[in-house]
Each structure stands twice: as structure tokens, then as C-alpha cells.
Design a protein around this motif. Structure first.
Motif, mmCIF file in Angstrom:
data_model
loop_
_atom_site.group_PDB
_atom_site.id
_atom_site.type_symbol
_atom_site.label_atom_id
_atom_site.label_comp_id
_atom_site.label_asym_id
_atom_site.label_seq_id
_atom_site.Cartn_x
_atom_site.Cartn_y
_atom_site.Cartn_z
ATOM 1 N N ASP A 22 0.856 -1.191 0.000
ATOM 2 C CA ASP A 22 0.000 0.000 0.000
ATOM 3 C C ASP A 22 0.888 1.235 0.000
ATOM 4 N N THR A 23 0.683 2.114 -0.976
ATOM 5 C CA THR A 23 1.518 3.323 -1.060
ATOM 6 C C THR A 23 0.779 4.602 -0.683
ATOM 7 N N ASN A 24 -0.555 4.570 -0.580
ATOM 8 C CA ASN A 24 -1.280 5.811 -0.297
ATOM 9 C C ASN A 24 -1.932 5.842 1.087
ATOM 10 N N GLY A 25 -1.634 4.849 1.932
ATOM 11 C CA GLY A 25 -2.052 4.899 3.316
ATOM 12 C C GLY A 25 -3.521 4.641 3.576
ATOM 13 N N ASP A 26 -4.186 3.891 2.665
ATOM 14 C CA ASP A 26 -5.588 3.550 2.929
ATOM 15 C C ASP A 26 -5.753 2.115 3.408
ATOM 16 N N GLY A 27 -4.642 1.414 3.609
ATOM 17 C CA GLY A 27 -4.700 0.040 4.108
ATOM 18 C C GLY A 27 -4.923 -1.002 3.045
ATOM 19 N N ILE A 28 -4.986 -0.585 1.775
ATOM 20 C CA ILE A 28 -5.224 -1.495 0.655
ATOM 21 C C ILE A 28 -4.072 -1.360 -0.343
ATOM 22 N N GLY A 29 -3.506 -2.477 -0.738
ATOM 23 C CA GLY A 29 -2.434 -2.458 -1.728
ATOM 24 C C GLY A 29 -2.908 -1.885 -3.051
ATOM 25 N N ASP A 30 -1.979 -1.407 -3.865
ATOM 26 C CA ASP A 30 -2.348 -0.709 -5.089
ATOM 27 C C ASP A 30 -1.312 -0.953 -6.183
ATOM 28 N N ILE A 31 -1.609 -0.431 -7.375
ATOM 29 C CA ILE A 31 -0.702 -0.615 -8.507
ATOM 30 C C ILE A 31 0.635 0.094 -8.283
ATOM 31 N N PRO A 32 0.662 1.318 -7.757
ATOM 32 C CA PRO A 32 1.968 1.897 -7.418
ATOM 33 C C PRO A 32 2.760 1.023 -6.440
ATOM 34 N N GLY A 33 2.052 0.259 -5.597
ATOM 35 C CA GLY A 33 2.733 -0.668 -4.702
ATOM 36 C C GLY A 33 3.417 -1.785 -5.452
ATOM 37 N N ILE A 34 2.785 -2.273 -6.524
ATOM 38 C CA ILE A 34 3.425 -3.301 -7.353
ATOM 39 C C ILE A 34 4.676 -2.724 -8.004
ATOM 40 N N ILE A 35 4.554 -1.486 -8.521
ATOM 41 C CA ILE A 35 5.702 -0.832 -9.145
ATOM 42 C C ILE A 35 6.849 -0.706 -8.141
ATOM 43 N N LYS A 36 6.519 -0.312 -6.910
ATOM 44 C CA LYS A 36 7.530 -0.123 -5.866
ATOM 45 C C LYS A 36 8.273 -1.422 -5.563
ATOM 46 N N LYS A 37 7.582 -2.560 -5.727
ATOM 47 C CA LYS A 37 8.184 -3.849 -5.380
ATOM 48 C C LYS A 37 8.645 -4.636 -6.600
ATOM 49 N N LEU A 38 8.751 -3.975 -7.761
ATOM 50 C CA LEU A 38 9.197 -4.688 -8.966
ATOM 51 C C LEU A 38 10.613 -5.231 -8.827
ATOM 52 N N ASP A 39 11.498 -4.489 -8.160
ATOM 53 C CA ASP A 39 12.861 -4.983 -8.010
ATOM 54 C C ASP A 39 12.882 -6.255 -7.161
ATOM 55 N N TYR A 40 12.044 -6.292 -6.128
ATOM 56 C CA TYR A 40 11.962 -7.514 -5.318
ATOM 57 C C TYR A 40 11.463 -8.675 -6.169
ATOM 58 N N ILE A 41 10.394 -8.448 -6.939
ATOM 59 C CA ILE A 41 9.838 -9.515 -7.766
ATOM 60 C C ILE A 41 10.866 -9.969 -8.802
ATOM 61 N N ALA A 42 11.583 -9.002 -9.388
ATOM 62 C CA ALA A 42 12.613 -9.352 -10.365
ATOM 63 C C ALA A 42 13.714 -10.190 -9.714
ATOM 64 N N SER A 43 14.003 -9.930 -8.439
ATOM 65 C CA SER A 43 15.064 -10.679 -7.753
ATOM 66 C C SER A 43 14.712 -12.151 -7.587
ATOM 67 N N LEU A 44 13.437 -12.486 -7.715
ATOM 68 C CA LEU A 44 13.018 -13.882 -7.601
ATOM 69 C C LEU A 44 13.345 -14.683 -8.855
ATOM 70 N N GLY A 45 13.554 -13.973 -9.960
ATOM 71 C CA GLY A 45 13.876 -14.658 -11.211
ATOM 72 C C GLY A 45 12.666 -15.112 -12.000
ATOM 73 N N VAL A 46 11.487 -14.570 -11.683
ATOM 74 C CA VAL A 46 10.270 -14.990 -12.387
ATOM 75 C C VAL A 46 10.206 -14.332 -13.758
ATOM 76 N N ASP A 47 9.362 -14.899 -14.620
ATOM 77 C CA ASP A 47 9.249 -14.410 -15.992
ATOM 78 C C ASP A 47 8.089 -13.451 -16.201
ATOM 79 N N ALA A 48 7.082 -13.558 -15.364
ATOM 80 C CA ALA A 48 5.873 -12.748 -15.563
ATOM 81 C C ALA A 48 5.169 -12.531 -14.241
ATOM 82 N N ILE A 49 4.341 -11.494 -14.211
ATOM 83 C CA ILE A 49 3.460 -11.219 -13.077
ATOM 84 C C ILE A 49 2.030 -11.359 -13.555
ATOM 85 N N TRP A 50 1.257 -12.169 -12.850
ATOM 86 C CA TRP A 50 -0.190 -12.211 -13.050
ATOM 87 C C TRP A 50 -0.797 -11.315 -11.976
ATOM 88 N N VAL A 51 -1.488 -10.261 -12.414
ATOM 89 C CA VAL A 51 -2.103 -9.323 -11.486
ATOM 90 C C VAL A 51 -3.591 -9.658 -11.362
#
Length: 540
Positions: A22-51
Motif C-alpha cells: 500500500d503506497t497511499n495509506g488507505d490500508g489497501i495495496g495498489d498498482i503503485p505498490g506493485i511498481i515499488k516492489k518490482l525490483d523484489y519480484i525481479a530478484s526472484l527470477g520470475v518471468d511474468a506477473i499475473w495481477v
């Protein structure tokens, strides 16, 4: 095809956006939150994200009830946020697959609001409307997965409408050509925006029996399925007239024709049918329907090497040119470490199960948190959000326990997921498994996942090869993956006790090093596996 499509052998990381960041403080995760964690997801070595769904929705089923196929719900962000997600994911060589919920909409969708007003408006036939029987009752015995009749009375039209899920999720009428044409346009909207694929929710539910025949009863011994057992009457019927109708194949072929106009895109169909393995094979046959399909066959309550072998062999025998996609967890079922780990819930078992999943023939869906070995969270009745759990409590507690926020930092309030109280509580059990703790521990489940994924990329046999089972029991599984001149022996011990597995034939085993799992070098007809371990060796 002259080159192997990117999705064959791919690992697809499922993001449940409400619970990632969650990036805007409403207690619910959001798309900017996915963007913020892209480096973490990339570090896993996965090929794709299913949203999972992020479309405009009243959120009665948390986004699987869409009120506008072409807009983002404000709690998740904006279309420009989504465009940024695609751009930044692609810059990291990560594909984006989005959920498409095509069989039904929200009852707040403009199409339904118009359709329900009269029997002669332009969209009067866009949903499944049926007159009552002479005594006023619904037209047949069809049931909704989430409880009760699949028919809801609408006084404006003095007719019933069909809903296979919640009553707020009316089913579209795919027998209407205009509906099929419109749905393809909704899909193309996202293809034009640059998505790389579609995960097709409940794709075998698009068509219903035109004659509205009642479903036959199912013998008690056959009543099984994901979440609906003896506590849900849905399992009392053989669902042969309310879904998985033959007309669906022609629609899948028209969808494939659309996808083929956007090279490199992929369809992944979710199948929940009376014979899901048979339907998976049928829906992926001929290279003109779905690219891949997955079902809930491995989302069972009990871990069994025999069951995994039988399931995969059954599919392989029927799949022909189709391509499978496997998962052992998702946002709809209890996390695999609680289903299969029992009281011990050893991190070594988590490593073994992830390695097993990533070694099966096909592509893989890995649900967020599985790389941490997360367990099911305990949700109290007053904390429930899932309508499925609210309806069937306490026999079935719903799906909230696998949907709780990701634990990023154990030292921060709400584990670093949000600055505000999250929509579901952060599990206290997850703090010990938080990402900050596992990052610094080279022996953690997270680092084992990363290590294995790096090694997997070097093994063509694991990504593209065939599969041949050599041995299985309730507690172990051994198979060979072959590709070209490569042959890789894969063994898994799901028990805490060491095991010596007789293979019945002499194999030349060459030690493989550098991937952090048990290895062995010999010419032998047996292999020794420590408790909770995975074994890999090339055959010479």
C-alpha cells in the motif's frame, strides 16, 4: 513455431494487489505498490506477473465483480499507473498478465443496469433471463458456488437471472452474438495497452445449456472440490448443464484469433469442471484455443506423491500438443504450508515443495508469499471480509487467510505493508518469516527459492523437457525430465524421515553442484534422500 514461446516453462508470479504493498495509506495495496516492489519480484527470477483484478468494481467479490472492464478502480490507482507498471516491468524483462473475468459482471455494470429495465431494450438479451415456472419457482435446480440457488428474482422484468457465483455477479449470455463481440473488444482494449497475456477466470462458465436442463445428483462419495464439500450443496450436483458447454470451444477459437493478432501474447485459462484434466486437454488442443490451462487438481488438502504423479500422468496422457500450467496455491485456497505442512511446517519442506512445483513439466504459477513459506493466517469471525467465508462460517472460514498482507519488515508497524490499518490483519506468525529477516539469512526459504530459480534457468530439461515418473509413494516422488541430450533425475522427500528409494533400474548419476540441494554421484538403482529434501542429478 521456429522459436520457443516465452511462456513455455515460464514461472508466473501471482500478485494479489490488495495485499502486496500500500503506497497511499488507505490500508489497501495498489498498482503503485506493485511498481515499488518490482525490483523484489525481479530478484526472484520470475518471468511474468499475473495481477489479480484491479478493474472498477463495487468489490463484493474483491474485483471479480467488474463494473467497468476498461477502467481501474480508484483504490488501486489509475490507467496511467497501469501503463507505468507495464513499462517498468518490461524494462526488467518481466511480462504482465492480467485477470479477465469474462463469464459475468457486477450487477452495477452499465450493461446489466440497462438489461434489467425491460425485456425489449438494446441489451435485454445480454444476460441470462428466464421466466419462472408456473408456481413461481426458478426454472431449474442450478446452484451458485457461493451458496443457494443460482437464480435471483428481478422485479423490473419479472424474471430470474443466472449467477453462478454471488447474486451480485450476473452471468453474461454468451448465446447472444453481440455479447461475444463486445467481450472481444473489452479484451482488445488491454492488448492495445501492451499486456502480455490474460489469465481467464472461470473460463468454462461462459455458456449455459440453452434448454436449461437440471443438473443430475452426484453420489455422496464423489462430492469433492475446492472449498465445497459436505458443507456446500454445490458439491451435491454434477455440473454438466450450467458450465463447460460445447459451445464454449468456438468462443475460445475466436479469442485465440484475436490473441494471434498480438504476437507474443498468451492465454491462461482457469478450469474448474467435473473432469478438469479432460477439459484442460480439450481447451488447449489444436493450437487454436487456449495456450495454457490450469486447474485445482494440485490444490488438495493432503500432500501425496502418488496423487501428484497420478494427476500429472493423467493430464500428460490426454494433453496432446497442449501445455499445462501448475500451481499448488493461490488466492482461493489455504496456503500450501498449512495444508501440507501439518503442525511442523518446516522451512525445509517449503523449499522442497517449491522445488517440486518448479520441476514439473509445464509452466508454473507461484502465489505471492510462497517464496517465503508463508502459512495460513488465523482470521477471526469479526475480521472476515470474504463473502464465501461469511456465508459458510464456521465450517468453512473463507479465503481471507491466504490473502493477508505481505510481511516486508518485521520491525515496522503492519510489517511495512502500509502506514494505516490494513484491510486484513498482518499475521503475527508471518513476522518471523518477513522478507527483511529472510534476506539476511542465506539458508532461508526466500534465498533457496532465488537460488533454485537461477539454477532452473540453466536447465533446459526443467523448462521444456518431457517427464517420466520412476517412483512415488505418499511421501516421495521421483521423475526424469528429458530435453534433447539432457536428462535430469528429480527426487523429492516430503517426509521428515530420511528415505532410500529403490528405482528398479540402474541409473548413471552425475553430481550437480551449485544449486543448494542434495546431490549424489554413482551408478546405482537407488537414491538416498534426507528428510524434507530435493535431489537433482544428471543421467549419464
Amino acid at each position: 513455431m521456429t522459436t520457443t514461446p516465452w511462456w513455455r516453462g515460464a514461472v508466473i508470479y501471482q500478485v494479489y494487489p490488495r495485499s502486496l504493498m500500500d503506497t497511499n495509506g488507505d490500508g489497501i495495496g495498489d498498482i503503485p505498490g506493485i511498481i515499488k516492489k518490482l525490483d523484489y519480484i525481479a530478484s526472484l527470477g520470475v518471468d511474468a506477473i499475473w495481477v489479480s483484478p484491479f478493474f472498477k468494481s463495487p468489490m463484493k467479490d474483491f474485483g471479480y465483480d467488474i463494473s467497468d472492464y476498461r477502467d481501474i478502480d480508484p483504490i488501486f490507482g489509475t490507467l496511467s499507473d497501469f501503463d507505468e507498471l507495464i513499462s517498468k516491468a518490461h524494462a526488467r524483462n518481466i511480462k504482465i498478465i492480467i485477470d479477465q473475468v469474462l463469464s459475468h459482471t457486477s450487477d452495477q455494470h452499465a450493461w446489466f443496469l440497462e438489461s434489467r429495465e425491460s425485456r425489449d431494450n438494446p441489451k435485454a438479451d445480454w444476460y441470462v433471463w428466464v421466466d419462472p415456472q408456473p408456481d413461481g419457482t426458478p426454472p431449474n435446480n442450478w446452484l451458485a458456488i457461493f451458496g443457494g440457488s443460482a437464480w435471483e428474482w428481478e422485479p423490473r422484468r419479472c424474471q430470474y437471472y443466472l449467477h453462478n457465483f454471488l447474486r451480485t455477479q450476473p452471468d453474461l449470455n454468451y448465446h447472444c452474438p453481440q455479447v461475444r463481440e463486445q467481450i472481444l473488444q473489452e479484451v482488445e482494449f488491454w492488448l492495445k495497452r501492451g499486456v502480455d497475456g490474460l489469465r481467464l477466470d472461470a473460463i468454462n462458465f461462459c455458456f449455459h445449456d440453452k434448454e436449461l436442463r437440471s443438473n443430475p445428483a452426484k453420489p455422496e462419495a464423489e462430492r469433492k472440490g475446492r472449498g465445497f464439500k459436505e458443507d456446500n450443496p454445490y458439491a451435491f450436483q454434477k455440473h454438466i448443464f450450467d458450465n463447460t458447454r460445447p459451445e464454449n470451444l468456438a468462443f475460445l477459437e475466436s479469442l485465440r484469433q484475436l490473441m494471434d493478432r498480438y504476437p507474443g501474447t498468451v492465454t491462461l485459462g482457469e478450469i474448474s469442471a467435473e473432469d478438469s484434466l479432460k477439459t484442460m486437454a480439450e481447451y488447449t488442443s489444436g493450437n487454436d484455443r487456449l495456450h495454457m490451462a490450469y486447474s485445482f487438481e494440485l490444490l488438495v488438502d493432503k500432500l501425496s506423491g502418488n496423487y501428484i504423479r497420478n494427476t500429472v500422468e493423467t493430464l500428460e496422457a490426454n494433453l496432446a500438443e497442449g501445455w499445462p500450467c501448475w500451481s499448488i496455491g493461490n488466492h482461493d485456497v489455504v496456503r500450501f504450508m498449512s495444508r501440507w505442512g501439518g503442525e511442523a511446517q518446516s522451512p525445509e519442506l517449503a523449499k522442497t515443495l517449491n522445488a517440486m512445483l518448479l520441476s514439473l513439466r509445464g509452466s508454473v504459477c507461484s502465489y505471492q508469499g510462497e517464496e517465503l513459506g508463508l502459512t495460513e493466517a488465523d482470521i477471526q469471525q469479526h475480521e472476515l471480509q470474504d463473502p464465501y467465508g461469511i456465508t459458510f462460517w464456521p465450517r468453512f472460514k473463507g479465503r481471507d487467510g491466504c490473502r493477508t498482507p505481505m510481511p516486508w519488515d518485521s520491525s515496522l508497524e503492519y510489517a511495512g505493508f502500509s502506514s494505516a490499518k490494513p484491510w486484513l490483519p498482518v499475521s503475527a506468525k508471518h513476522l518471523a518469516l518477513s522478507i527483511d529477516k529472510q534476506e539476511s539469512n542465506q539458508a532461508s526459504v526466500l534465498n533457496a527459492y532465488r537460488h533454485f530459480m537461477q539454477w532452473r534457468k540453466t536447465q533446459a530439461a526443467l523448462r521444456f523437457g518431457g517427464i517420466e515418473f520412476l517412483s512415488s509413494s505418499e511421501s516421495h516422488l521421483v521423475f526424469v525430465r528429458r530435453h534433447g541430450n539432457e536428462a535430469l533425475l528429480c527426487g523429492f522427500n516430503f517426509s521428515a524421515q530420511p528415505a532410500v528409494i529403490e528405482l528398479g533400474q540402474v541409473l548413471g548419476l552425475e553430481s550437480i553442484t551449485g544449486h543448494g540441494f542434495a546431490t549424489q554421484s554413482s551408478r546405482s538403482n537407488n537414491i538416498g534422500l534426507p528428510g524434507y529434501s530435493a535431489f537433482f542429478a544428471s543421467l549419464v
